[in-house]
Design an enzyme around this catalytic site. Structure first.
Site, PDB file in Angstrom:
ATOM      1  N   TYR A 169      -0.918   1.546   9.701  1.00 50.61           N
ATOM      2  CA  TYR A 169      -0.263   1.948  10.939  1.00 50.61           C
ATOM      3  C   TYR A 169      -1.253   2.319  12.039  1.00 50.61           C
ATOM      4  O   TYR A 169      -1.041   1.975  13.207  1.00 50.61           O
ATOM      5  CB  TYR A 169       0.728   3.087  10.675  1.00 50.61           C
ATOM      6  N   GLU A 219       9.414   3.910   3.520  1.00 49.00           N
ATOM      7  CA  GLU A 219       8.683   2.988   2.652  1.00 49.00           C
ATOM      8  C   GLU A 219       8.154   3.691   1.406  1.00 49.00           C
ATOM      9  O   GLU A 219       8.166   3.115   0.304  1.00 49.00           O
ATOM     10  CB  GLU A 219       7.557   2.324   3.447  1.00 49.00           C
TER      11      GLU A 219
END
Length: 388
Positions: A98, A140
């Site tokens: 990310y 997730e």
């Protein structure tokens, strides 16, 4: 929740950022793949980079997320985030990627906006990015933790390959090692990693269709202009071993007894097969209306299998639309104006984006509640970006 400092800045710039997405995203991916070419090996689809679909879907989802936060200050778009999280999990995306996306996306935004990208604007959009990122990371992690193994991918051996209507290859797999097999919920998909001639692995997602316990079965429609499906059709052989992910996807059979409408076009038939099979296994008495559209009856993938599942359900019926006419119930594109859909029904749709938009519009225009309409898109979800 957006901070009071960022809210007015996002409100003032959201339209501009959304408008610039087509220009920001090519620069974003150019920067990221220039720094991290390894991300094209097993993570990103090269075909979607060429068409521009994946860049628009990823960056566009952030702009849409920001607009949602403005309109709904106390909530997140859970269904959209869930769809993205499942897709990420099927690719084995790691939390530490990310920051990579952030670095190159915001470099592209600053380059495109120029002097308009003030420190205050960048800080506000940074807040939006990390609100979305942390929500996805949490989802997730939960998805990974729910699996019976900790492997993003494991080896599976091809046991059968056969052709069906619509130039579709139906492929069966069995485990090729002792990795614990994750059970799949009806309607979920797996990613398969396909080696390309230049040695790069390209992942693609395919819905799991009915198969014996402990095995996998998928249907792959040939895209003559694609990079991966021609390789699957031409190169994949019985006995070959491919890496498959654990099953993911949130278009699943919901625990309810309300009527169910399944509307599909082309290869969008695959999740419908999974849902119908599950209903048969449960001895369901639900009212089920199956609607399918195709170019012709010969192009209808797995037609006999779908017809048999419908026949095995006591309260199910099927209607078809074929563009070329023939032996369908209707000629042309699907038009549900003449279909009586119970007001309490769940409507599940799968097929190309134009089909989904047209049918959903028809359903909603009839007065059906939008929260009872669900869909699956094969490929990047551009619906969100295009105004859904």
């Amino acid at each position: 929740m957006l901070s009071d400092t960022s809210r007015p800045i996002i409100a003032a710039t959201a339209a501009v950022v959304a408008e610039r997405i087509p220009f920001i995203t090519p620069e974003f991916y150019k920067r990221m793949f220039g720094a991290r070419p390894d991300l094209l090996d097993g993570m990103f689809s090269r075909s979607n980079q060429i068409t521009g679909e994946q860049p628009k879907a990823l960056a566009g989802s952030i702009a849409a997320f920001a607009i949602w936060l403005l309109q709904h200050p106390d909530s997140y778009p859970e269904s959209v985030l869930s769809r993205i999280a499942h897709k990420h999990a099927s690719l084995g995306l790691k939390e530490d990627e990310y920051p990579t996306v952030y670095e190159h996306l915001f470099g592209a935004i600053a380059a495109d906006l120029g002097d308009a990208a003030t420190p205050e604007v960048v800080e506000a959009w940074t807040e939006v990015y990390w609100l979305m990122a942390h929500a996805l990371i949490s989802m997730e992690k939960n998805l990974y933790a729910s699996q019976p193994n900790d492997k993003p991918f494991s080896p599976w051996r091809v046991t059968k390959k056969e052709m069906t209507g619509g130039n579709v290859a139906v492929i069966s797999f069995e485990p090729a090692d002792d990795t614990a097999v994750a059970p799949a919920r009806p309607g979920q998909y797996v990613s398969i990693e396909v080696p390309t001639p230049d040695g790069i692995r390209q992942p693609r997602q395919f819905t799991l269709i009915p198969a014996p316990a402990g095995t996998r079965r998928i249907a792959v429609k040939l895209d003559p202009n694609g990079e991966v499906t021609p390789l699957i059709h031409e190169k994949l052989r019985v006995g070959d071993v491919y890496d498959l992910s654990n099953p993911y996807g949130d278009l699943v059979l919901r625990d309810t007894q309300v009527p169910l409408v399944l509307a599909s076009a082309g290869i969008g038939v695959t999740p419908m097969l999974a849902l119908l099979h599950a209903l048969c296994e449960r001895g369901s008495q639900r009212e089920v209306i199956v609607l399918h559209a195709d170019r012709s009856s010969a192009e209808w993938p797995l037609a006999d299998e779908m017809k048999q599942l419908v026949a095995d359900l006591p309260n199910a019926r099927i209607e078809t639309w074929f563009e070329e006419g023939g032996d369908g119930d209707h000629e042309g594109y699907m038009d549900i104006s003449g279909v009586s859909i119970p007001w309490e029904a769940n409507v599940v749709m799968c097929g190309p984006l134009p089909f989904l938009k047209a049918v959903r519009s028809q359903v909603i225009s009839s007065g059906h509640p939008s929260e009872q309409v669900f869909y699956e898109i094969f490929g990047p979800d551009l619906w969100l970006v295009q105004g859904e």
